[in-house]
Design an enzyme around this catalytic site. Structure first.
Site, PDB file in Angstrom:
ATOM      1  N   TRP A  75       1.227  -1.225  -0.248  1.00 39.24           N
ATOM      2  CA  TRP A  75       0.365  -0.192  -0.273  1.00 39.24           C
ATOM      3  C   TRP A  75       0.731   1.042  -0.051  1.00 39.24           C
ATOM      4  O   TRP A  75       1.591   1.439   0.837  1.00 39.24           O
ATOM      5  CB  TRP A  75      -0.943   0.196   1.086  1.00 39.24           C
ATOM      6  CG  TRP A  75      -2.192   0.839   1.338  1.00 39.24           C
ATOM      7  CD1 TRP A  75      -3.469   0.896   1.038  1.00 39.24           C
ATOM      8  CD2 TRP A  75      -1.604   2.133   1.720  1.00 39.24           C
ATOM      9  NE1 TRP A  75      -3.997   1.963   1.192  1.00 39.24           N
ATOM     10  CE2 TRP A  75      -3.309   2.833   1.731  1.00 39.24           C
ATOM     11  CE3 TRP A  75      -0.879   2.540   3.072  1.00 39.24           C
ATOM     12  CZ2 TRP A  75      -3.521   4.312   2.415  1.00 39.24           C
ATOM     13  CZ3 TRP A  75      -1.218   4.026   2.579  1.00 39.24           C
ATOM     14  CH2 TRP A  75      -2.479   4.506   2.894  1.00 39.24           C
ATOM     15  N   HIS A 510     -27.232  26.320  11.099  1.00 39.96           N
ATOM     16  CA  HIS A 510     -25.704  27.396  11.799  1.00 39.96           C
ATOM     17  C   HIS A 510     -24.909  27.206   9.955  1.00 39.96           C
ATOM     18  O   HIS A 510     -23.503  27.621  10.051  1.00 39.96           O
ATOM     19  CB  HIS A 510     -25.335  26.303  12.830  1.00 39.96           C
ATOM     20  CG  HIS A 510     -26.277  26.459  13.791  1.00 39.96           C
ATOM     21  ND1 HIS A 510     -26.508  28.095  14.756  1.00 39.96           N
ATOM     22  CD2 HIS A 510     -27.099  25.851  14.438  1.00 39.96           C
ATOM     23  CE1 HIS A 510     -26.767  27.806  15.351  1.00 39.96           C
ATOM     24  NE2 HIS A 510     -27.263  25.891  15.554  1.00 39.96           N
ATOM     25  N   LYS A 609      -7.170  -2.189   5.653  1.00 41.08           N
ATOM     26  CA  LYS A 609      -8.538  -2.569   6.508  1.00 41.08           C
ATOM     27  C   LYS A 609      -6.775  -2.348   7.613  1.00 41.08           C
ATOM     28  O   LYS A 609      -7.979  -1.645   9.066  1.00 41.08           O
ATOM     29  CB  LYS A 609      -8.369  -4.029   7.093  1.00 41.08           C
ATOM     30  CG  LYS A 609      -9.268  -4.672   8.223  1.00 41.08           C
ATOM     31  CD  LYS A 609     -10.763  -4.211   7.477  1.00 41.08           C
ATOM     32  CE  LYS A 609     -11.293  -4.974   8.629  1.00 41.08           C
ATOM     33  NZ  LYS A 609     -12.447  -4.188   8.498  1.00 41.08           N
TER      34      LYS A 609
HETATM   35  O1  M6R Z   1      -8.827  -1.152  13.786  1.00 45.97           O
HETATM   36  P1  M6R Z   1      -8.870  -0.117  13.999  1.00 45.97           P
HETATM   37  O2  M6R Z   1     -10.347  -0.019  14.454  1.00 45.97           O
HETATM   38  O3  M6R Z   1      -7.729   0.802  14.900  1.00 45.97           O
HETATM   39  O4  M6R Z   1      -9.573   0.943  12.577  1.00 45.97           O
HETATM   40  C1  M6R Z   1      -9.423   2.732  12.286  1.00 45.97           C
HETATM   41  C2  M6R Z   1      -9.680   3.522  11.090  1.00 45.97           C
HETATM   42  O5  M6R Z   1      -9.209   2.259  10.439  1.00 45.97           O
HETATM   43  C3  M6R Z   1     -10.987   2.097  10.752  1.00 45.97           C
HETATM   44  O6  M6R Z   1     -11.873   2.290  11.433  1.00 45.97           O
HETATM   45  C4  M6R Z   1     -12.413   2.438   9.199  1.00 45.97           C
HETATM   46  O7  M6R Z   1     -12.097   4.141   9.675  1.00 45.97           O
HETATM   47  C5  M6R Z   1     -12.533   1.957   8.662  1.00 45.97           C
HETATM   48  N1  M6R Z   1     -12.042   1.991   7.302  1.00 45.97           N
HETATM   49  C6  M6R Z   1     -14.354   2.135   8.925  1.00 45.97           C
HETATM   50  O8  M6R Z   1     -15.108   1.480   8.420  1.00 45.97           O
END
Ligand code: M6R
Length: 614
Positions: A75, A510, A609
């Site tokens: 990535w 607002h 992810k």
């Molecule tokens: O693994 P985490 O819960 O720490 O990840 C946080 C965010 O990267 C994660 O929730 C992201 O916003 C998702 N793609 C939302 O669907």
């Protein structure tokens, strides 16, 4: 985000590596590659921009033999996603190949120093700089590969999980990590390496999580050895993986996201199992009870999280403040870590993370540790870095979440936060018994309520067709459902790429109400709650300006039907639990709009992810 797979043993490595890369696809990536070492002294590297399937096509007809190998999904961070920047990277002589997750922050200084020694670079990556440095040290010090890696890592600043192989050295693999996860799977005379356990689970359930700042030295047929950067040996702590291969399959659904949405009745059962007594009279979260003095003596609670987990934190904030009367602050981990926060040993910090690997949240945890605060983790991935870095915690137990858009993890996080609030409020005596039992029973009833919402899957799919070509969306909610509005908007934007914003409904006047016209779909979350009448007024303000209203209302509500263009009904729940039931139709709406638009729902563009870089 980037994914790592490695293998050394008696089998051909290529199929294991490719299979592993496929298991890691859910993390999000833009290029893939593999390096294989065979016993005859050849090191073959194949890599290309695109998906794992593109890599497989690329390797057709090529020499992919070898019983040791490394593979990677990248990535992009340094350098655009292209064939050259893809991993593995290899040294100038082509003798050493390496894959890398993370970022080497001082790579430009190292690159400059190596250039002065005559090194040239093929790619724009920090990874190539590190592999060249390893070769430089190996050659100039005439030392072992392990020693060269160890010395090189002492010179770099940043985060890494790396795996290194060498052309003339088919019996050895060196792997190391700092602030980026790395797991070693122990098979029968063979070893597997991965950035998370998903590529390993079908081969072995015995794993060792490499510790921060540690190097794993793996020799074919030999014992695994782990040392730190000062060459001191660590004990090998073999853990059993609690993960099954079925959990990693789609089970007949077209996408992981849809499967995970539909799993929620079961995941809520798994999340509450053994934690709420069947009569709803007790809630036992062992990590909370064992540390109740810390919680009850806390000056305040600070919750750190990112993305969807941050939305769950906002709901947790309300529940804890309402039930326990303890002040709570919610912070984006990425902001918290750099703001020089006022922290003291009588603060409790709760870190929420599905993956347990989010770099910013992990850094926030380290910061809190430095200040002496008590740190409680709410994670999904068992054994993840954040789960291990916290003093105590509660897993959400929703099973692997593969779709990049978080669904079942969100409802699991809200469930754990609610149980935490209940358990603390009971200890503190700030909740009356009737309310306690209503909420606890509400959680026990939740799976059946979610089933009722899921029964509307087809209706929501039909509704989605009307809005497939919308360019913008607004989501409105108040109270507990303001975070649900933020979460609904995030779901839509990340998988459909439609611009969407969540607002507290009363804030519209607002400023944002200027956006409303007949082209603007507005999702209004308006279940029967204390603030229902106020929300209705806010909906009327939208209607008066011709906005298209999709209202999420409590079953049997007729008042909003006459006002809204479309209505989705959800069963009644205690107010603090309504974000759970209202989130499910919003997940489905986002999912079907994205499918209608032909989007890559499980791996949306640019997203990962597990966000292991800051
Ligand atoms: O693994 P985490 O819960 O720490 O990840 C946080 C965010 O990267 C994660 O929730 C992201 O916003 C998702 N793609 C939302 O669907």
């Amino acid at each position: 985000m980037c994914g790592i797979v490695g293998y050394i043993g008696s089998r051909e490595a290529y199929p294991i590596l490719i299979n592993g890369l496929r298991r890691l696809e859910y993390r999000g990536y833009d290029s893939a590659g593999v390096a294989l070492v065979d016993g005859s002294g050849s090191l073959n590297v194949f890599k290309c921009k695109g998906k794992v399937a593109d890599l497989e096509k690329f390797t057709e007809g090529k020499d992919i033999s070898g019983t040791v190998g490394i593979a990677h999904t990248r990535w992009a961070t340094h350098g655009e996603p292209n064939d050259v920047n893809a991993h593995p990277h290899y040294s100038g002589s082509g003798n050493i190949a390496m894959i890398h997750n993370g970022i080497i922050e001082n790579y430009s200084v190292v690159r400059e120093a190596l250039s002065e020694h005559g090194f040239t670079f093929r790619s724009a990556t920090d990874t190539e700089v590190l592999v060249q440095l390893i070769e430089y040290i190996r050659d100039s010090n005439q030392c072992s590969l392990l020693e060269a890696v160890r010395t090189a890592l002492k010179q770099v600043v940043g985060a890494y999980a790396i795996v290194v192989v060498e052309k003339d050295n088919p019996d050895e693999v060196i792997a190391a990590r700092k602030s980026s996860p790395l797991v070693v799977g122990i098979g029968d005379g063979e070893y597997f390496l991965a950035s998370d356990a998903t590529p390993i689970v079908e081969y072995t359930d015995k794993v060792v999580y490499v510790g921060d700042g540690e190097i794993a030295h793996i020799r074919r047929g030999g014992e695994l050895k782990i040392v730190n950067l000062d060459n001191e040996e660590s004990e090998i702590d073999i853990r059993k993986l609690e993960l099954s291969i079925n959990q990693l399959e789609k089970g007949g659904y077209p996408h992981f996201m849809l499967k995970e949405i539909h799993e929620q009745p079961r995941t809520i059962v798994d999340c509450t199992r053994g934690r709420i007594s069947p009569d709803g009279r007790d809630v036992i979260l062992s990590g909370v009870i064992a540390n109740k003095d810390k919680f009850l003596g806390a000056r305040r609670i600070i919750i750190v999280a990112c993305g969807t987990s941050w939305h769950a934190a906002l709901i947790g904030e309300r529940a804890i403040e309402e039930m326990c009367r303890i002040p709570v602050e919610v912070e984006y981990s990425s902001e918290f870590r750099y703001k020089n926060p006022v922290l003291s040993p009588d603060d409790v910090v709760i870190a929420i993370s599905q993956s347990g690997e989010t770099a910013d949240t992990l850094a926030a945890v380290e910061l809190a540790r430095g200040a002496g605060a008590f740190i409680f983790g709410i994670c999904n991935v068992v054994g993840s870095s954040i789960a291990r870095a916290t003093d105590s915690g509660a897993y959400i137990h929703v099973g692997p979440e593969i779709g990049v858009a978080s669904t079942k993890a969100f409802t699991g996080q809200v469930t754990v936060l609610t149980m935490l609030a209940l358990a603390l409020a009971k200890e503190k005596g700030t909740i009356d018994r009737a309310k306690f039992e209503t909420v606890a029973r509400g959680l026990l009833d939740m799976p059946a309520l979610i089933d009722k919402v899921l029964a509307q899957d087809e209706k929501i799919r039909d509704l989605s067709k009307i809005f497939t070509y919308a360019h913008n969306f607004i989501y409105l909610g108040r109270g507990y459902n303001y975070p649900a509005a933020l979460e609904g908007a995030l779901k839509l934007k990340e998988i459909s790429y439609i611009h969407a914003e969540g607002y507290p409904a009363a804030e519209m006047k607002h400023g944002p109400i200027a956006l409303i016209d007949s082209e603007m779909p507005v999702v209004a979350i308006a279940p029967d709650d204390q603030i229902y009448e106020k929300t209705v007024s806010n909906i009327q303000e939208i209607k008066a300006r011709n906005g298209k209203i999709i209202a999420v209302v409590s079953e049997g509500n007729t008042a909003i039907h006459s006002m809204a263009d479309y209505c989705i009904e959800v069963p009644a729940t205690p107010e603090c639990l309504s974000p759970i039931v209202v989130s499910v139709p919003l997940q489905l709406l986002a999912y079907y709009i994205a499918v209608n638009k032909g989007r890559d729902v499980d791996q949306p563009r640019n997203l990962a992810k597990s966000v292991t870089v800051e």
